[in-house]
Write a protein that holds these residues in place. Sequence first.
Motif, PDB file in Angstrom:
ATOM      1  N   ASP A   1       0.809  -1.223   0.000  1.00 31.12           N
ATOM      2  CA  ASP A   1       0.000   0.000   0.000  1.00 31.12           C
ATOM      3  C   ASP A   1       0.843   1.274   0.000  1.00 31.12           C
ATOM      4  O   ASP A   1       0.405   2.316   0.483  1.00 31.12           O
ATOM      5  N   ARG A   2       2.031   1.193  -0.587  1.00 31.85           N
ATOM      6  CA  ARG A   2       2.849   2.397  -0.785  1.00 31.85           C
ATOM      7  C   ARG A   2       2.773   2.753  -2.276  1.00 31.85           C
ATOM      8  O   ARG A   2       3.742   2.594  -3.031  1.00 31.85           O
ATOM      9  N   ILE A   3       1.596   3.199  -2.680  1.00 31.59           N
ATOM     10  CA  ILE A   3       1.265   3.295  -4.093  1.00 31.59           C
ATOM     11  C   ILE A   3       2.127   4.325  -4.826  1.00 31.59           C
ATOM     12  O   ILE A   3       2.598   4.079  -5.947  1.00 31.59           O
ATOM     13  N   GLU A   4       2.339   5.477  -4.212  1.00 30.09           N
ATOM     14  CA  GLU A   4       3.127   6.512  -4.895  1.00 30.09           C
ATOM     15  C   GLU A   4       4.552   6.037  -5.138  1.00 30.09           C
ATOM     16  O   GLU A   4       5.107   6.248  -6.227  1.00 30.09           O
ATOM     17  N   LEU A   5       5.155   5.414  -4.135  1.00 34.08           N
ATOM     18  CA  LEU A   5       6.510   4.878  -4.313  1.00 34.08           C
ATOM     19  C   LEU A   5       6.516   3.755  -5.346  1.00 34.08           C
ATOM     20  O   LEU A   5       7.446   3.642  -6.155  1.00 34.08           O
ATOM     21  N   ALA A   6       5.478   2.926  -5.317  1.00 30.04           N
ATOM     22  CA  ALA A   6       5.383   1.826  -6.279  1.00 30.04           C
ATOM     23  C   ALA A   6       5.284   2.362  -7.701  1.00 30.04           C
ATOM     24  O   ALA A   6       5.944   1.866  -8.616  1.00 30.04           O
TER      25      ALA A   6
ATOM     26  N   HIS B   1      -3.752   2.069 -11.729  1.00 29.64           N
ATOM     27  CA  HIS B   1      -5.195   1.897 -11.540  1.00 29.64           C
ATOM     28  C   HIS B   1      -5.627   2.324 -10.143  1.00 29.64           C
ATOM     29  O   HIS B   1      -6.762   2.793  -9.950  1.00 29.64           O
ATOM     30  N   GLU B   2      -4.722   2.193  -9.171  1.00 25.42           N
ATOM     31  CA  GLU B   2      -5.033   2.612  -7.803  1.00 25.42           C
ATOM     32  C   GLU B   2      -5.188   4.123  -7.687  1.00 25.42           C
ATOM     33  O   GLU B   2      -5.887   4.618  -6.787  1.00 25.42           O
ATOM     34  N   GLN B   3      -4.550   4.842  -8.585  1.00 24.49           N
ATOM     35  CA  GLN B   3      -4.601   6.302  -8.556  1.00 24.49           C
ATOM     36  C   GLN B   3      -5.733   6.857  -9.414  1.00 24.49           C
ATOM     37  O   GLN B   3      -6.464   7.762  -9.001  1.00 24.49           O
ATOM     38  N   ASP B   4      -5.861   6.331 -10.641  1.00 25.36           N
ATOM     39  CA  ASP B   4      -6.868   6.840 -11.573  1.00 25.36           C
ATOM     40  C   ASP B   4      -7.143   5.732 -12.585  1.00 25.36           C
ATOM     41  O   ASP B   4      -6.348   5.508 -13.505  1.00 25.36           O
ATOM     42  N   ALA B   5      -8.269   5.051 -12.438  1.00 19.47           N
ATOM     43  CA  ALA B   5      -8.552   3.878 -13.261  1.00 19.47           C
ATOM     44  C   ALA B   5      -8.664   4.224 -14.742  1.00 19.47           C
ATOM     45  O   ALA B   5      -8.116   3.518 -15.601  1.00 19.47           O
ATOM     46  N   GLU B   6      -9.372   5.304 -15.069  1.00 19.17           N
ATOM     47  CA  GLU B   6      -9.569   5.666 -16.476  1.00 19.17           C
ATOM     48  C   GLU B   6      -8.258   6.077 -17.131  1.00 19.17           C
ATOM     49  O   GLU B   6      -7.965   5.693 -18.269  1.00 19.17           O
ATOM     50  N   LEU B   7      -7.461   6.878 -16.433  1.00 18.17           N
ATOM     51  CA  LEU B   7      -6.184   7.309 -16.983  1.00 18.17           C
ATOM     52  C   LEU B   7      -5.239   6.125 -17.144  1.00 18.17           C
ATOM     53  O   LEU B   7      -4.500   6.033 -18.131  1.00 18.17           O
ATOM     54  N   ALA B   8      -5.273   5.199 -16.202  1.00 19.38           N
ATOM     55  CA  ALA B   8      -4.427   4.015 -16.288  1.00 19.38           C
ATOM     56  C   ALA B   8      -4.773   3.195 -17.525  1.00 19.38           C
ATOM     57  O   ALA B   8      -3.886   2.721 -18.245  1.00 19.38           O
TER      58      ALA B   8
END
Length: 279
Positions: free
Chosen positions: A134-139, A165-172
Amino acid sequence: MVLGGCSSPGSQTGWAYPPMAVPLQPTVQQEIHIARISQLLLRKDLDDAVRAKMHYERGMLYDTLGMRDLARLDFNQTLSLNPAQPDVFNILGVYFTQIGEFDAAYDAFDSTLELDPNNYYAERNRAIALYYGDRIELAQEAMVKHYEQDPSDPFRAIWLYVIEHEQDAELARQHLLERYEDRTSEWSWMLVAIMLDEVPEKEAFKTIVEGAQSNEELAQRLTEAYFYLGKRYHLDNELGNAISLYKLALSFNVYEYVEHRYSFLELGRIFNQVTEQRK
Protein backbone atom coordinates in the motif's frame (compact mmCIF):
# COMPACT_ATOMS: atom_id res chain seq x y z
CA MET A 1 -3.95 -30.86 -23.14
CA VAL A 2 -7.65 -30.27 -22.74
CA LEU A 3 -9.57 -27.38 -24.27
CA GLY A 4 -13.27 -27.00 -23.70
CA GLY A 5 -15.53 -23.99 -23.67
CA CYS A 6 -12.93 -21.30 -24.24
CA SER A 7 -14.70 -18.35 -22.71
CA SER A 8 -14.95 -16.38 -19.49
CA PRO A 9 -16.12 -17.87 -16.20
CA GLY A 10 -18.17 -14.72 -15.74
CA SER A 11 -21.82 -14.29 -16.46
CA GLN A 12 -21.26 -12.59 -19.82
CA THR A 13 -20.25 -15.69 -21.77
CA GLY A 14 -19.95 -18.62 -19.37
CA TRP A 15 -17.35 -21.38 -19.52
CA ALA A 16 -18.51 -24.96 -19.57
CA TYR A 17 -14.91 -26.03 -19.03
CA PRO A 18 -11.95 -23.62 -18.98
CA PRO A 19 -8.80 -24.37 -20.99
CA MET A 20 -6.60 -26.60 -18.85
CA ALA A 21 -3.22 -28.33 -18.77
CA VAL A 22 -2.07 -31.31 -16.76
CA PRO A 23 -0.69 -29.93 -13.45
CA LEU A 24 3.10 -30.12 -13.32
CA GLN A 25 4.52 -32.90 -11.14
CA PRO A 26 8.00 -33.59 -9.71
CA THR A 27 10.19 -35.49 -12.12
CA VAL A 28 12.38 -38.46 -11.26
CA GLN A 29 15.41 -36.38 -12.26
CA GLN A 30 14.51 -33.63 -9.81
CA GLU A 31 14.02 -36.08 -6.95
CA ILE A 32 17.31 -37.86 -7.70
CA HIS A 33 19.12 -34.52 -7.91
CA ILE A 34 17.80 -33.48 -4.50
CA ALA A 35 18.83 -36.83 -3.01
CA ARG A 36 22.36 -36.59 -4.46
CA ILE A 37 22.88 -33.04 -3.21
CA SER A 38 21.59 -34.03 0.24
CA GLN A 39 24.08 -36.90 0.37
CA LEU A 40 26.97 -34.72 -0.77
CA LEU A 41 26.16 -32.07 1.85
CA LEU A 42 26.84 -34.69 4.54
CA ARG A 43 30.51 -34.72 3.57
CA LYS A 44 32.90 -32.93 5.91
CA ASP A 45 35.53 -32.04 3.31
CA LEU A 46 33.48 -29.51 1.29
CA ASP A 47 34.77 -25.97 1.25
CA ASP A 48 32.37 -23.09 1.88
CA ALA A 49 32.09 -22.04 -1.77
CA VAL A 50 31.05 -25.52 -2.91
CA ARG A 51 28.69 -26.00 0.03
CA ALA A 52 27.06 -22.61 -0.64
CA LYS A 53 26.51 -23.52 -4.31
CA MET A 54 24.95 -26.85 -3.37
CA HIS A 55 22.57 -25.28 -0.87
CA TYR A 56 21.57 -22.79 -3.58
CA GLU A 57 20.94 -25.53 -6.15
CA ARG A 58 18.88 -27.61 -3.73
CA GLY A 59 16.96 -24.52 -2.65
CA MET A 60 16.06 -23.75 -6.25
CA LEU A 61 14.86 -27.32 -6.74
CA TYR A 62 12.76 -27.15 -3.60
CA ASP A 63 11.29 -23.83 -4.80
CA THR A 64 10.41 -25.30 -8.21
CA LEU A 65 8.55 -28.11 -6.44
CA GLY A 66 6.67 -25.73 -4.15
CA MET A 67 8.57 -26.74 -0.98
CA ARG A 68 9.21 -23.16 0.06
CA ASP A 69 10.04 -23.65 3.73
CA LEU A 70 12.79 -26.11 2.80
CA ALA A 71 13.91 -23.75 0.06
CA ARG A 72 14.17 -20.86 2.54
CA LEU A 73 16.31 -22.98 4.85
CA ASP A 74 18.72 -23.69 2.02
CA PHE A 75 18.75 -20.07 0.88
CA ASN A 76 19.55 -18.91 4.42
CA GLN A 77 22.31 -21.52 4.60
CA THR A 78 23.86 -20.44 1.31
CA LEU A 79 23.78 -16.77 2.35
CA SER A 80 25.49 -17.59 5.63
CA LEU A 81 28.34 -19.10 3.60
CA ASN A 82 28.35 -16.54 0.78
CA PRO A 83 26.34 -13.32 1.31
CA ALA A 84 27.14 -11.90 -2.14
CA GLN A 85 24.27 -13.64 -3.99
CA PRO A 86 21.79 -11.14 -5.43
CA ASP A 87 19.47 -13.80 -6.89
CA VAL A 88 18.98 -15.36 -3.47
CA PHE A 89 18.01 -12.05 -1.90
CA ASN A 90 15.60 -11.47 -4.78
CA ILE A 91 13.71 -14.73 -4.28
CA LEU A 92 13.64 -14.21 -0.51
CA GLY A 93 12.12 -10.79 -1.19
CA VAL A 94 9.34 -12.47 -3.16
CA TYR A 95 8.78 -14.91 -0.29
CA PHE A 96 8.47 -12.04 2.17
CA THR A 97 6.04 -10.27 -0.17
CA GLN A 98 3.88 -13.40 -0.32
CA ILE A 99 3.49 -13.56 3.44
CA GLY A 100 3.02 -9.82 3.91
CA GLU A 101 6.37 -9.06 5.57
CA PHE A 102 6.92 -6.05 3.38
CA ASP A 103 9.74 -4.33 5.27
CA ALA A 104 11.77 -7.54 5.08
CA ALA A 105 10.92 -7.74 1.37
CA TYR A 106 12.15 -4.20 0.71
CA ASP A 107 15.41 -4.95 2.54
CA ALA A 108 15.91 -8.11 0.51
CA PHE A 109 15.33 -6.35 -2.81
CA ASP A 110 17.60 -3.49 -1.76
CA SER A 111 20.32 -6.05 -1.02
CA THR A 112 19.85 -7.52 -4.50
CA LEU A 113 20.16 -4.13 -6.16
CA GLU A 114 23.21 -3.19 -4.08
CA LEU A 115 24.94 -6.33 -5.32
CA ASP A 116 23.53 -6.15 -8.86
CA PRO A 117 22.20 -2.67 -9.77
CA ASN A 118 20.97 -3.94 -13.16
CA ASN A 119 18.85 -6.76 -11.80
CA TYR A 120 15.53 -5.86 -13.42
CA TYR A 121 13.68 -8.71 -11.71
CA ALA A 122 14.45 -7.16 -8.34
CA GLU A 123 13.39 -3.72 -9.61
CA ARG A 124 10.01 -5.08 -10.72
CA ASN A 125 9.52 -7.22 -7.63
CA ARG A 126 10.35 -4.33 -5.33
CA ALA A 127 7.79 -2.10 -7.07
CA ILE A 128 5.20 -4.89 -6.78
CA ALA A 129 6.02 -5.31 -3.09
CA LEU A 130 5.48 -1.57 -2.61
CA TYR A 131 2.11 -1.93 -4.35
CA TYR A 132 1.02 -4.81 -2.14
CA GLY A 133 2.35 -2.91 0.88
CA ASP A 134 0.00 0.00 0.00
CA ARG A 135 2.85 2.40 -0.79
CA ILE A 136 1.27 3.29 -4.09
CA GLU A 137 3.13 6.51 -4.90
CA LEU A 138 6.51 4.88 -4.31
CA ALA A 139 5.38 1.83 -6.28
CA GLN A 140 4.30 3.97 -9.22
CA GLU A 141 7.54 5.93 -9.21
CA ALA A 142 9.58 2.73 -9.20
CA MET A 143 7.48 1.02 -11.87
CA VAL A 144 7.52 4.03 -14.21
CA LYS A 145 11.31 3.99 -14.07
CA HIS A 146 11.30 0.22 -14.62
CA TYR A 147 8.91 0.47 -17.57
CA GLU A 148 10.86 3.24 -19.29
CA GLN A 149 13.96 1.06 -19.34
CA ASP A 150 12.22 -1.36 -21.71
CA PRO A 151 8.78 -0.31 -23.04
CA SER A 152 8.67 -3.46 -25.21
CA ASP A 153 8.23 -5.67 -22.13
CA PRO A 154 4.49 -6.41 -21.71
CA PHE A 155 4.87 -7.41 -18.05
CA ARG A 156 6.25 -3.99 -17.20
CA ALA A 157 3.25 -2.42 -18.95
CA ILE A 158 0.79 -4.66 -17.09
CA TRP A 159 2.18 -3.99 -13.63
CA LEU A 160 2.45 -0.27 -14.29
CA TYR A 161 -1.23 -0.34 -15.26
CA VAL A 162 -2.18 -2.25 -12.10
CA ILE A 163 -0.38 0.29 -9.93
CA GLU A 164 -1.68 3.32 -11.85
CA HIS A 165 -5.19 1.90 -11.54
CA GLU A 166 -5.03 2.61 -7.80
CA GLN A 167 -4.60 6.30 -8.56
CA ASP A 168 -6.87 6.84 -11.57
CA ALA A 169 -8.55 3.88 -13.26
CA GLU A 170 -9.57 5.67 -16.48
CA LEU A 171 -6.18 7.31 -16.98
CA ALA A 172 -4.43 4.01 -16.29
CA ARG A 173 -6.49 2.28 -18.98
CA GLN A 174 -5.77 5.08 -21.45
CA HIS A 175 -2.04 4.77 -20.82
CA LEU A 176 -2.13 0.98 -21.22
CA LEU A 177 -4.05 1.28 -24.50
CA GLU A 178 -1.34 3.60 -25.81
CA ARG A 179 1.35 1.12 -24.80
CA TYR A 180 -0.62 -1.73 -26.33
CA GLU A 181 -0.82 0.09 -29.67
CA ASP A 182 2.99 0.16 -29.77
CA ARG A 183 3.28 -3.56 -28.95
CA THR A 184 5.75 -6.00 -30.46
CA SER A 185 4.94 -9.46 -31.80
CA GLU A 186 5.84 -11.13 -28.48
CA TRP A 187 3.00 -13.46 -27.45
CA SER A 188 2.87 -12.04 -23.92
CA TRP A 189 1.21 -8.89 -25.27
CA MET A 190 -1.87 -11.11 -25.44
CA LEU A 191 -1.90 -10.81 -21.64
CA VAL A 192 -2.17 -7.04 -22.03
CA ALA A 193 -5.06 -7.56 -24.44
CA ILE A 194 -6.72 -9.73 -21.79
CA MET A 195 -6.26 -7.03 -19.16
CA LEU A 196 -7.78 -4.43 -21.48
CA ASP A 197 -10.56 -6.77 -22.70
CA GLU A 198 -9.44 -5.83 -26.21
CA VAL A 199 -9.89 -9.35 -27.60
CA PRO A 200 -12.63 -11.88 -26.84
CA GLU A 201 -11.51 -14.24 -24.11
CA LYS A 202 -12.37 -17.20 -26.34
CA GLU A 203 -9.97 -15.93 -28.98
CA ALA A 204 -7.23 -15.12 -26.46
CA PHE A 205 -7.25 -18.57 -24.88
CA LYS A 206 -7.49 -20.27 -28.27
CA THR A 207 -4.28 -18.43 -29.25
CA ILE A 208 -2.58 -19.40 -25.97
CA VAL A 209 -3.48 -23.08 -26.27
CA GLU A 210 -2.58 -23.38 -29.95
CA GLY A 211 0.76 -21.62 -29.41
CA ALA A 212 1.97 -23.93 -26.64
CA GLN A 213 4.43 -26.59 -27.77
CA SER A 214 4.18 -28.82 -24.69
CA ASN A 215 2.07 -29.40 -21.62
CA GLU A 216 4.67 -27.60 -19.49
CA GLU A 217 4.55 -24.51 -21.70
CA LEU A 218 0.75 -24.60 -21.72
CA ALA A 219 0.68 -24.80 -17.91
CA GLN A 220 3.04 -21.82 -17.69
CA ARG A 221 1.04 -19.69 -20.12
CA LEU A 222 -2.29 -20.52 -18.54
CA THR A 223 -0.89 -19.67 -15.10
CA GLU A 224 -0.05 -16.21 -16.38
CA ALA A 225 -3.28 -15.75 -18.32
CA TYR A 226 -5.60 -16.81 -15.49
CA PHE A 227 -3.75 -14.63 -12.99
CA TYR A 228 -3.95 -11.46 -15.08
CA LEU A 229 -7.54 -12.13 -16.11
CA GLY A 230 -8.31 -12.67 -12.44
CA LYS A 231 -6.60 -9.38 -11.66
CA ARG A 232 -8.78 -7.65 -14.24
CA TYR A 233 -11.94 -8.95 -12.60
CA HIS A 234 -10.50 -8.10 -9.20
CA LEU A 235 -9.89 -4.49 -10.24
CA ASP A 236 -13.50 -4.38 -11.46
CA ASN A 237 -14.59 -5.68 -8.02
CA GLU A 238 -16.04 -8.87 -9.52
CA LEU A 239 -14.66 -10.94 -6.67
CA GLY A 240 -16.37 -14.24 -7.47
CA ASN A 241 -14.77 -14.40 -10.92
CA ALA A 242 -11.44 -13.21 -9.54
CA ILE A 243 -11.38 -15.96 -6.91
CA SER A 244 -12.14 -18.65 -9.51
CA LEU A 245 -9.40 -17.41 -11.82
CA TYR A 246 -6.76 -17.11 -9.09
CA LYS A 247 -7.55 -20.69 -8.11
CA LEU A 248 -7.12 -21.76 -11.73
CA ALA A 249 -3.75 -19.98 -11.82
CA LEU A 250 -2.72 -22.05 -8.80
CA SER A 251 -3.97 -25.33 -10.22
CA PHE A 252 -1.09 -26.00 -12.63
CA ASN A 253 1.64 -26.12 -9.95
CA VAL A 254 3.94 -23.66 -11.75
CA TYR A 255 5.40 -22.76 -8.38
CA GLU A 256 8.33 -20.66 -9.58
CA TYR A 257 6.16 -18.17 -11.51
CA VAL A 258 5.30 -14.99 -9.64
CA GLU A 259 1.77 -15.28 -10.98
CA HIS A 260 1.39 -18.49 -8.99
CA ARG A 261 2.98 -16.90 -5.92
CA TYR A 262 0.87 -13.75 -6.04
CA SER A 263 -2.37 -15.67 -6.61
CA PHE A 264 -2.13 -16.80 -2.98
CA LEU A 265 -1.57 -13.20 -1.92
CA GLU A 266 -4.52 -11.93 -3.96
CA LEU A 267 -6.85 -14.56 -2.49
CA GLY A 268 -5.78 -13.46 0.98
CA ARG A 269 -6.48 -9.84 0.09
CA ILE A 270 -9.98 -10.74 -1.13
CA PHE A 271 -10.64 -12.69 2.06
CA ASN A 272 -9.60 -9.69 4.15
CA GLN A 273 -11.67 -7.34 2.00
CA VAL A 274 -14.82 -9.46 2.34
CA THR A 275 -14.22 -9.89 6.09
CA GLU A 276 -13.99 -6.12 6.54
CA GLN A 277 -17.14 -5.55 4.50
CA ARG A 278 -19.06 -8.03 6.62
CA LYS A 279 -17.90 -6.30 9.79
